[in-house]
Design an enzyme around this catalytic site. Structure first.
Site, mmCIF file in Angstrom:
data_model
loop_
_atom_site.group_PDB
_atom_site.id
_atom_site.type_symbol
_atom_site.label_atom_id
_atom_site.label_comp_id
_atom_site.label_asym_id
_atom_site.label_seq_id
_atom_site.Cartn_x
_atom_site.Cartn_y
_atom_site.Cartn_z
ATOM 1 C CG PHE A 148 4.620 0.312 -9.993
ATOM 2 C CD1 PHE A 148 4.551 1.034 -8.810
ATOM 3 C CD2 PHE A 148 4.135 0.909 -11.153
ATOM 4 C CE1 PHE A 148 4.015 2.306 -8.775
ATOM 5 C CE2 PHE A 148 3.594 2.179 -11.125
ATOM 6 C CZ PHE A 148 3.528 2.884 -9.937
ATOM 7 C CE1 TYR A 196 11.767 -4.839 -2.424
ATOM 8 C CE2 TYR A 196 11.694 -4.051 -0.153
ATOM 9 C CZ TYR A 196 11.265 -3.971 -1.460
ATOM 10 O OH TYR A 196 10.340 -3.029 -1.815
ATOM 11 C CE LYS A 225 11.900 -2.302 -5.166
ATOM 12 N NZ LYS A 225 11.035 -1.744 -6.221
ATOM 13 C CG HIS A 262 2.552 -5.634 3.444
ATOM 14 N ND1 HIS A 262 2.234 -5.158 2.189
ATOM 15 C CD2 HIS A 262 3.904 -5.797 3.449
ATOM 16 C CE1 HIS A 262 3.342 -5.026 1.476
ATOM 17 N NE2 HIS A 262 4.368 -5.407 2.223
ATOM 18 N NE ARG A 310 8.384 -1.065 10.626
ATOM 19 C CZ ARG A 310 9.230 -1.176 11.648
ATOM 20 N NH1 ARG A 310 9.320 -0.196 12.552
ATOM 21 N NH2 ARG A 310 9.997 -2.242 11.769
ATOM 22 N N GLY A 335 16.409 -7.845 12.241
ATOM 23 C CA GLY A 335 16.433 -6.755 11.269
ATOM 24 C C GLY A 335 15.245 -5.824 11.307
#
Length: 318
Positions: free
Chosen positions: A70, A138, A142, A184, A216, A278
């Site tokens: 993680f 980011y 990943k 968030h 979302r 974005g």
């Protein structure tokens, strides 16, 4: 199994570590506490405060059945302003972890990936076969790790699963979301209800969505943790499988704010701000592959319940 959980003092990592302990596994958490919290490490897990890239060879040399990875840098805006931090902190660190696993003969890996690997989707719900065109460093970092894991699985027989999260939310008892820099939506809205923030800004109200705000897919953090346990059990030697994790249902930013009002009983003032570069209009997952191959189901898909759990946790920390 004896399992190493990197980043297990963070939000998702701590919930997953707690479930692993509850399931009877022998759990070691390694975290440098740069964004995590020592008191988030669950009782029953051994905690090692260290940089994973430096500590991995010695730790894994003691013999582990698997790793759940993680630990990562995860702020999109920061990744664009300081890309070196993300290539070093995410990619280089993960490569050193993979090397340590190879050298120690550690057979299994479950990797915390992200929907940010897809970028602006061509269609929704998003399948694992969708083009991967990340729009920020980011997501690119990943994706690079996912490619590296595929190579290591083929070359060294590693049994690996990457789980691409959509919007994780909610809490599991005393384990919840408490980032120093919060980006968030749900925890930010709840900060308004707690009185630590005056209002919430919704970025853009002219998207091609029912109410003009972004849509979302919100997945409960406990459902996410259960997927990790299933991935660990279903990993196959020499294969790297990738699964999306979401509920298949999208909620707009306005719906999130309104549900937070209902849960908290607070008016939660909001305002509209310009779009952020974005931000895709809609990100909703297809989790059909995870359901078919892992036997996973999102059991806590109700937005009201997700926010209620997050609110209970936020109040407990106030």
């Amino acid at each position: 199994m004896k399992l190493l959980v990197t980043g297990g003092a963070g939000y998702v990592g701590s919930v997953c570590a707690a479930r692993l302990v509850e399931a009877g596994h022998d759990v070691v958490v390694v975290d440098d506490l740069s964004t995590g919290h020592a008191d988030a490490v669950p009782d029953g897990a051994r905690f090692v405060e260290a940089d994973i890239a430096e500590a991995a060879p010695e730790l894994l040399g003691a013999g582990f059945d698997g790793v759940l990875h993680f630990a990562a840098k995860s702020l999109v805006a920061e990744s664009m302003a300081d890309p070196a931090k993300y290539w070093q902190g995410n990619v280089v660190t993960s490569l050193r972890l993979l090397d340590a696993m190879r050298d120690a003969g550690t057979p299994r890996l479950v990797f915390s990936s992200t929907a940010a690997t897809y970028g602006e989707p061509e269609q929704v719900p998003i399948l694992e076969t969708a083009p991967t065109r990340p729009t920020n460093t980011y997501g690119a970092s990943k994706l690079a790790i996912d490619h590296a894991i595929t190579s290591y699985a083929k070359a060294h027989g590693l049994a690996a699963v990457s789980l691409r999260y959509f919007n994780v939310a909610g809490a599991y008892g005393s384990f919840g979301e408490r980032h120093t820099t919060e980006t968030h939506l749900i925890p930010i809205v709840l900060q308004v209800a707690l009185g630590t923030r005056e209002s919430i800004s919704l970025y853009g109200d002219d998207y091609p969505t029912p109410d003009g705000t972004c849509v979302r897919d919100y997945i409960h953090v406990l459902d996410l943790a259960e997927a990790h346990l299933l991935a660990l059990a279903n990993a196959t030697g020499g294969e790297h499988r990738i699964f999306n994790l979401g509920t298949g249902t999208g909620f707009s930013n306005r719906q999130v704010v309104e549900t937070c009002r209902e849960v908290t009983g607070h008016p939660i003032p909001s305002n509209t701000a310009p779009r952020r570069p974005g931000d895709p209009a809609t990100l909703v997952a297809s989790s059909a592959a995870a359901q078919e191959h892992l036997g996973w189901r999102p059991e806590r898909a109700d937005l009201h319940a997700i926010i209620s759990d997050a609110w209970k946790f936020a109040q407990s920390r106030a």
